[in-house]
Design a protein around this motif. Structure first.
Motif, short mmCIF file in Angstrom:
data_model
loop_
_atom_site.label_atom_id
_atom_site.label_comp_id
_atom_site.label_asym_id
_atom_site.label_seq_id
_atom_site.Cartn_x
_atom_site.Cartn_y
_atom_site.Cartn_z
N ALA A 106 0.84 -1.14 0.00
CA ALA A 106 0.08 0.15 0.15
C ALA A 106 0.95 1.11 0.05
O ALA A 106 0.40 2.10 -0.32
N LEU A 107 2.17 1.20 0.41
CA LEU A 107 3.05 2.24 0.61
C LEU A 107 3.20 2.96 -0.81
O LEU A 107 3.74 4.01 -0.76
N LYS A 108 3.18 2.24 -1.88
CA LYS A 108 3.39 2.71 -3.30
C LYS A 108 2.31 3.78 -3.36
O LYS A 108 2.62 4.81 -4.33
N TYR A 109 1.12 3.92 -2.81
CA TYR A 109 0.31 4.76 -2.92
C TYR A 109 -0.05 5.99 -1.80
O TYR A 109 -0.93 6.53 -1.54
N ALA A 110 1.11 5.86 -0.88
CA ALA A 110 1.01 6.61 0.32
C ALA A 110 0.58 8.04 0.15
O ALA A 110 -0.06 8.64 1.04
N LYS A 111 1.05 8.65 -0.90
CA LYS A 111 0.86 10.20 -1.14
C LYS A 111 -0.77 10.66 -1.38
O LYS A 111 -0.99 11.61 -1.09
N ILE A 112 -1.62 9.37 -1.89
CA ILE A 112 -2.86 9.86 -2.04
C ILE A 112 -3.66 9.43 -0.81
O ILE A 112 -5.03 9.96 -0.80
N PHE A 113 -3.12 9.15 0.24
CA PHE A 113 -3.94 8.55 1.32
C PHE A 113 -4.21 10.11 2.35
O PHE A 113 -3.40 10.95 2.24
N PRO A 114 -5.46 10.11 2.92
CA PRO A 114 -5.55 11.47 3.67
C PRO A 114 -4.58 11.50 4.77
O PRO A 114 -4.22 10.76 5.32
N ASP A 116 -4.85 12.95 7.81
CA ASP A 116 -5.29 13.07 9.42
C ASP A 116 -5.93 11.85 9.64
O ASP A 116 -6.87 12.05 10.56
N VAL A 117 -5.55 10.69 9.36
CA VAL A 117 -6.19 9.30 9.76
C VAL A 117 -4.86 8.70 10.44
O VAL A 117 -3.80 8.81 9.94
N GLU A 118 -5.16 7.74 11.26
CA GLU A 118 -4.20 6.84 11.88
C GLU A 118 -4.02 5.57 11.13
O GLU A 118 -5.05 4.92 10.87
N TYR A 119 -2.82 5.32 10.81
CA TYR A 119 -2.57 4.19 10.05
C TYR A 119 -1.50 3.27 11.03
O TYR A 119 -0.66 3.69 11.57
N VAL A 120 -1.77 1.88 10.41
CA VAL A 120 -0.85 0.82 11.19
C VAL A 120 -0.28 0.09 9.78
O VAL A 120 -1.12 -0.51 9.08
N VAL A 121 0.95 0.13 9.63
CA VAL A 121 1.53 -0.61 8.64
C VAL A 121 1.94 -1.95 9.17
O VAL A 121 2.69 -2.24 10.15
N LYS A 148 9.92 3.52 3.07
CA LYS A 148 8.55 3.74 2.30
C LYS A 148 7.69 4.83 2.93
O LYS A 148 6.78 5.29 2.38
N MET A 149 7.78 4.43 4.36
CA MET A 149 6.64 5.05 5.39
C MET A 149 6.74 6.59 5.11
O MET A 149 5.76 7.41 5.67
N GLN A 150 7.94 7.06 4.71
CA GLN A 150 8.09 8.59 4.81
C GLN A 150 7.20 9.27 3.98
O GLN A 150 6.84 10.40 4.38
N THR A 155 -1.04 9.98 11.12
CA THR A 155 -0.54 9.15 12.36
C THR A 155 0.19 8.12 11.76
O THR A 155 -0.93 6.99 11.85
N PRO A 156 1.37 7.70 11.71
CA PRO A 156 1.78 6.45 11.32
C PRO A 156 2.33 5.39 12.51
O PRO A 156 2.94 5.95 13.51
N ASN A 157 1.67 4.26 12.33
CA ASN A 157 2.18 3.24 13.49
C ASN A 157 2.79 2.09 12.79
O ASN A 157 2.31 1.75 11.59
N ILE A 158 3.60 1.22 13.50
CA ILE A 158 3.91 -0.06 12.94
C ILE A 158 3.51 -1.31 13.75
O ILE A 158 3.10 -1.22 14.99
#
Length: 233
Positions: A106-114, A116-121, A148-150, A155-158
């Motif tokens: 999914a990180l290939k498309y990271a730039k198009i995600f909103p 202000d959402v919390e994400y967990v990779v 890639k998560m950059q 809000t990014p989490n792993i």
């Protein structure tokens, strides 16, 4: 001990794209089903309404979306991103938290995600049901995924995972918990070795003239992976 008292913790209900039918049993990560839910503004609106109703009716504080196997179809990716944006607006209006689980693809498309959402990779798909034997993660995989998560806003989490899998050339790959893997090694009278690149454990054994290979993670593995991520920042 950390989970004995849940009174002050937020509880999430997780939604996955697995389906169960009377004829074919369980189908995991089904994108035909997901396409129907997300393909139009109207279908997304209905799905969002259903998700929020289930969450509120059952007293949860938040929604976790864990839809997988969707990153090869551009149209589905775009519909999923629209769904996340629309769901986020509705969860905010209903005073609910939202968390979205993403795999590495999914990180290939990271730039198009909103933003202000919390994400967990998910940091645990290096080897598994889709591959031959190996650890769920190693140092190179963790560092490349963090890089890639950059591009991921919000809000990014792993998420790491212990346990593992048992592989055999003539049998279906099966998942194992850490405790199951330890008991299996004991039963087969073999001592697991620790891999230097992942700090995961592995061993092999022969049963009924078939050779099996097991890889799994334990608390030492998880600490090693967490330390790599902490060093990265």
């Amino acid at each position: 001990d950390d989970f004995k008292d849940l009174s002050n913790r937020k509880l999430f209900i997780s939604f996955v794209n697995d389906i169960q039918t009377q004829s074919s049993g369980t189908i995991q990560k089904d994108i035909v089903f997901l396409n129907k839910l997300l393909e139009t503004p109207e279908s997304r609106r209905q799905h969002i309404s259903d998700v929020i109703k289930i969450c509120r009716d059952n007293g949860f504080d938040g929604i976790e979306i864990d839809y997988e196997n969707i990153w090869k179809e551009k149209a589905l990716v775009e519909n999923f991103v629209s769904f996340v944006k629309e769901l986020h607006k509705e969860t905010q209006m209903n005073l609910l938290d939202l968390r979205v689980v993403l795999d590495v693809r999914a990180l290939k498309y990271a730039k198009i995600f909103p933003d202000d959402v919390e994400y967990v990779v998910m940091f645990y798909n290096l080897y598994g049901l889709h591959s031959g034997p190996g650890p769920k993660a190693d140092k190179e995989f963790i560092l490349s995924t963090l890089e890639k998560m950059q591009n991921l806003k919000g809000t990014p989490n792993i998420a790491f995972a212990n346990g593992g899998f048992v592989w055999s050339s003539g049998s279906k790959t099966k998942s194992l918990t850490t405790e199951q893997a330890r008991l299996l090694a004991k039963k087969m009278q073999v001592k697991p070795k620790r891999d230097s690149e992942s700090n995961a454990l592995y061993f092999s054994y022969v049963q009924d003239n078939k050779e099996y290979t097991v890889w799994f993670g334990d608390e030492i593995t998880i600490k090693y992976w967490c330390d790599i991520a902490k060093e990265y920042g």
